[in-house]
Design a protein around this motif. Structure first.
Motif, PDB file in Angstrom:
ATOM      1  N   TYR A 112      -8.675   4.866  -0.953  1.00 51.38           N
ATOM      2  CA  TYR A 112      -9.392   4.820   0.199  1.00 51.38           C
ATOM      3  C   TYR A 112      -9.109   5.636   0.961  1.00 51.38           C
ATOM      4  O   TYR A 112      -8.087   6.190   1.264  1.00 51.38           O
ATOM      5  CB  TYR A 112      -9.137   3.121   0.703  1.00 51.38           C
ATOM      6  CG  TYR A 112      -9.435   2.103  -0.166  1.00 51.38           C
ATOM      7  CD1 TYR A 112     -10.785   1.251  -0.153  1.00 51.38           C
ATOM      8  CD2 TYR A 112      -8.788   1.412  -1.041  1.00 51.38           C
ATOM      9  CE1 TYR A 112     -11.137   0.387  -0.990  1.00 51.38           C
ATOM     10  CE2 TYR A 112      -8.936   0.525  -1.916  1.00 51.38           C
ATOM     11  CZ  TYR A 112     -10.202  -0.022  -1.884  1.00 51.38           C
ATOM     12  OH  TYR A 112     -10.668  -1.198  -2.646  1.00 51.38           O
TER      13      TYR A 112
ATOM     14  N   ASP B 294       0.780  -1.204  -0.016  1.00 52.51           N
ATOM     15  CA  ASP B 294      -0.021   0.024   0.100  1.00 52.51           C
ATOM     16  C   ASP B 294       0.682   1.322  -0.148  1.00 52.51           C
ATOM     17  O   ASP B 294       1.955   1.227   0.451  1.00 52.51           O
ATOM     18  CB  ASP B 294      -0.838   0.260   1.296  1.00 52.51           C
ATOM     19  CG  ASP B 294      -1.717  -1.224   1.195  1.00 52.51           C
ATOM     20  OD1 ASP B 294      -2.303  -1.661   0.297  1.00 52.51           O
ATOM     21  OD2 ASP B 294      -2.323  -1.569   2.503  1.00 52.51           O
TER      22      ASP B 294
ATOM     23  N   HIS C 246     -12.652   0.481   5.749  1.00 51.53           N
ATOM     24  CA  HIS C 246     -11.998   1.305   4.541  1.00 51.53           C
ATOM     25  C   HIS C 246     -13.272   1.763   3.565  1.00 51.53           C
ATOM     26  O   HIS C 246     -14.087   0.882   3.293  1.00 51.53           O
ATOM     27  CB  HIS C 246     -10.987   0.473   3.395  1.00 51.53           C
ATOM     28  CG  HIS C 246      -9.787  -0.100   4.442  1.00 51.53           C
ATOM     29  ND1 HIS C 246      -9.227  -1.424   3.852  1.00 51.53           N
ATOM     30  CD2 HIS C 246      -9.313   0.391   5.574  1.00 51.53           C
ATOM     31  CE1 HIS C 246      -8.235  -1.815   4.911  1.00 51.53           C
ATOM     32  NE2 HIS C 246      -8.130  -0.703   5.697  1.00 51.53           N
TER      33      HIS C 246
ATOM     34  N   VAL D  51      -4.566   2.839  -9.582  1.00 55.10           N
ATOM     35  CA  VAL D  51      -4.904   1.933  -8.310  1.00 55.10           C
ATOM     36  C   VAL D  51      -6.263   2.613  -7.624  1.00 55.10           C
ATOM     37  O   VAL D  51      -6.244   3.960  -7.529  1.00 55.10           O
ATOM     38  CB  VAL D  51      -3.701   1.856  -7.313  1.00 55.10           C
ATOM     39  CG1 VAL D  51      -2.680   0.978  -8.033  1.00 55.10           C
ATOM     40  CG2 VAL D  51      -3.210   3.047  -6.749  1.00 55.10           C
ATOM     41  N   PRO D  52      -7.055   2.009  -6.836  1.00 56.89           N
ATOM     42  CA  PRO D  52      -7.898   2.593  -6.184  1.00 56.89           C
ATOM     43  C   PRO D  52      -7.548   3.133  -4.976  1.00 56.89           C
ATOM     44  O   PRO D  52      -6.462   2.979  -4.260  1.00 56.89           O
ATOM     45  CB  PRO D  52      -8.674   1.176  -5.583  1.00 56.89           C
ATOM     46  CG  PRO D  52      -7.777   0.096  -5.726  1.00 56.89           C
ATOM     47  CD  PRO D  52      -7.017   0.442  -6.529  1.00 56.89           C
TER      48      PRO D  52
ATOM     49  N   ARG E 134      -2.885  -0.346  -2.928  1.00 55.52           N
ATOM     50  CA  ARG E 134      -3.993   0.644  -2.557  1.00 55.52           C
ATOM     51  C   ARG E 134      -3.501   1.889  -2.307  1.00 55.52           C
ATOM     52  O   ARG E 134      -2.293   1.828  -1.564  1.00 55.52           O
ATOM     53  CB  ARG E 134      -4.837  -0.058  -1.675  1.00 55.52           C
ATOM     54  CG  ARG E 134      -5.667  -1.235  -1.946  1.00 55.52           C
ATOM     55  CD  ARG E 134      -6.262  -2.008  -0.656  1.00 55.52           C
ATOM     56  NE  ARG E 134      -5.430  -2.334   0.428  1.00 55.52           N
ATOM     57  CZ  ARG E 134      -5.517  -2.777   1.677  1.00 55.52           C
ATOM     58  NH1 ARG E 134      -6.821  -2.998   2.067  1.00 55.52           N
ATOM     59  NH2 ARG E 134      -4.628  -2.931   2.492  1.00 55.52           N
TER      60      ARG E 134
ATOM     61  N   LEU F  58     -13.993   3.192   0.059  1.00 50.58           N
ATOM     62  CA  LEU F  58     -13.548   3.331  -1.299  1.00 50.58           C
ATOM     63  C   LEU F  58     -13.994   4.822  -1.664  1.00 50.58           C
ATOM     64  O   LEU F  58     -15.046   5.093  -1.722  1.00 50.58           O
ATOM     65  CB  LEU F  58     -13.980   2.310  -2.605  1.00 50.58           C
ATOM     66  CG  LEU F  58     -13.718   2.546  -3.802  1.00 50.58           C
ATOM     67  CD1 LEU F  58     -12.159   2.418  -4.022  1.00 50.58           C
ATOM     68  CD2 LEU F  58     -14.284   1.573  -4.582  1.00 50.58           C
TER      69      LEU F  58
END
Length: 548
Positions: A465, A296, A513, A462-463, A439, A515
């Motif tokens: 959060y 991450d 978390h 990438v996502p 992430r 998103l």
């Protein structure tokens, strides 16, 4: 209610906070003292005393803030008798210089008296140099000139080239300019180990993670670098200054460094058996508090933007920093810190659409991703990454400098430029994004902007959060989580080799978390194609070659 509790101390630039969590890592209670507002007799601005490029914090103010917070928890009837471990977070790089005889005071604290009055005469240097201080340029240049290989070698050894705010350079300056006071100093602490010393009633060691921000620690061997320590010690006129003895040992950040002093047990009701786990730096604790795993990345979008992540191997460069990891032995933490963060975004916003974040968001929605190839570099403050960047520089799609963009293009350019810079320079430190595993966790005021967060997701691919439980108190939560981590290592029959597995289980438990943004493949491709042009133009800007 029953069960163990864990307490995190967080000494930031403007406040000190106590933050308690339970065995499930859920917040229980917190309290804080704001330095300027609650302790006005120290006459600070933003928590500091500023004299040109010399910036210090009143050491005694931090002591008073600590005991005020504990007194407030007692008033609130917080269950301090259930706290089994304490750890802490403190602003990085700051230093405290204990006077000869101070240890005796720490070891004989009287619970009938305030802590502040008992340690008031314990410091050899008036005021603690802090991270905002930039008065040591001469000392930085001297260190890099005396090490064969210069800035690159200093970075290879210590994780960073010589920076003005780093503690070793602050020590070198004081040895030159205040030799008598430094001769009367028996121990040098970081702000983090200073707080731990107060709590244990003795000199607590510096931890390897915060110690990595001193330009003195070999980050791979996790020990002091004798060559650099001796070079800095030689700045004292006596030429016989024993700096190593004053620094003391360095320990892994999850080490239990003692139990609370009888003073805190008697005055505030903490258990006499309460463990104190080594304190560390604020960014180091934020990495833990944001529950950043091995793959991450954490991004703090605040006054200064910061990006940090875990590294398996250290490859330090002149830009950015590599520290020993605060929870994983043998691993590292990479960090990039940008001077131009939210204040720069707000400046562009104000000029483009006034103080209206709604219109700022609309501008990001209504302009083309990639800004039709237009790139901007907004260095309103002297930049750290790239080091020394100054001024505003705008380029059209052909790579030619232009005087202005439309207001909406300026907004997109400042956001895209900041995100592209993060991706570019993070990769140089060894941070590579794997879409299936990586992430990004965001925190800070800028994370409330849906448009900024979406650009960040698209640039990195990438996502993104937000941790809904810890993002607002990431350093304080990280300190409390580290208290839990260190306590369980010590009391559950575990060894240093078990540290990573325990840490992973803790940060994976009870995920909270949210998103915020998912990457869009076509827009990630646009930014990937744009990145080489961004890098080339940044190089031209820094070398003064970009022309109209």
């Amino acid at each position: 209610m029953s069960g163990p509790l864990y307490l995190g101390v967080d000494l930031g630039s403007q406040s000190l906070k106590l933050f308690i969590i339970d065995a499930d890592l859920k917040p229980v209670i917190e309290t804080n003292v704001q330095f300027d507002k609650d302790l006005p007799h120290y006459q600070t601005t933003g928590g500091f005393h500023i004299d040109g490029n010399r910036v210090t914090g009143p050491t005694l103010m931090w002591v008073e803030a600590l005991e005020r917070c504990f007194a407030e928890l007692v008033r609130l009837k917080a269950p301090l008798d259930r706290v089994v471990a304490i750890s802490g977070s403190a602003q990085q790089h700051g230093s405290v210089f204990w006077k000869r005889g101070a240890l005796a005071h720490l070891q004989t604290l009287d619970a009938r008296k305030t802590l502040t009055e008992q340690v008031a005469a314990s410091f050899a240097v008036d005021g603690s140099p802090v991270w905002m201080d930039s008065s040591t340029t001469t000392d930085c240049l001297a260190l890099e000139s005396k090490i064969e290989g210069g800035a690159d070698e200093v970075a290879r050894i210590t994780g960073s080239r010589a920076f003005e705010r780093f503690t070793g350079n602050q020590i070198a300056k004081l040895l030159r300019t205040q030799p008598e006071q430094m001769a009367n100093c028996e121990r040098i602490s970081l702000v983090s180990s200073f707080l731990a010393s107060l709590l244990t009633g003795g000199y607590a060691p510096i931890d390897v993670s915060d110690g990595s921000g001193m330009n003195m620690l070999n980050i791979k061997s996790r020990t002091w670098c004798p060559e650099i320590v001796n070079l800095i010690a030689a700045e004292h006129p006596s030429k016989a200054y024993n700096l190593g003895a004053r620094l003391g040992e360095v320990v892994e950040s999850f080490t239990c460094v003692g139990q609370v002093a009888p003073y805190f047990a008697r005055r505030f009701g903490l258990p006499a058996t309460c463990s104190v786990v080594a304190f560390s730096g604020d960014n180091n604790n934020a990495l833990v508090g944001l529950k950043v795993g091995a793959h991450d990345i954490a991004v703090s979008l605040g006054t200064s933007d910061t990006i940090f992540a875990t590294l398996a191997k250290a490859s330090p460069k002149r830009l950015g920093h590599v520290f020993a990891h605060p929870a994983l032995p043998g691993k590292f933490m990479a960090m990039l810190c940008y001077a131009n963060g939210s204040l720069t975004r707000e400046h562009v916003r104000d000029r483009a659409v006034g103080k209206d974040w709604g219109k700022f968001e609309d501008a990001l929605k209504n302009t083309a991703v990639g800004n039709r190839g237009k790139l901007g570099y907004y260095f309103l403050r002297r930049e750290i990454v790239p080091q020394g960047g100054e001024g505003v520089h705008r380029f059209n799609a052909a790579g030619r400098r232009v005087e202005a963009f439309t207001p909406e293009e300026d907004i997109r350019a400042v956001v895209e430029g900041q995100c592209l810079s993060m991706r570019l320079h993070a990769a140089e430190l060894g941070l590579e994004c794997t879409p299936s595993a990586t992430r990004i966790f965001v925190t800070g005021g800028g994370s409330r902007s849906a448009g900024i967060v979406q650009v960040l997701a698209d640039v990195f691919g990438v996502p993104v959060y937000r941790d809904t439980e810890s993002s607002a108190n990431s350093a304080a939560f990280g300190a409390a989580l580290r208290a839990c981590h260190g306590y369980r290592l010590l009391n559950h029959g575990l060894t240093h080799a078990d540290s990573e597995a325990l840490y992973t289980s803790l940060i994976s438990a009870n995920p909270a978390h949210e998103l915020l943004a998912a990457p869009r493949a076509q827009h990630h491709a646009t930014y990937t194609k744009l990145l080489p042009a961004y890098a080339a133009l940044e190089n031209l800007v820094m070398n003064g070659q970009a022309k109209l």
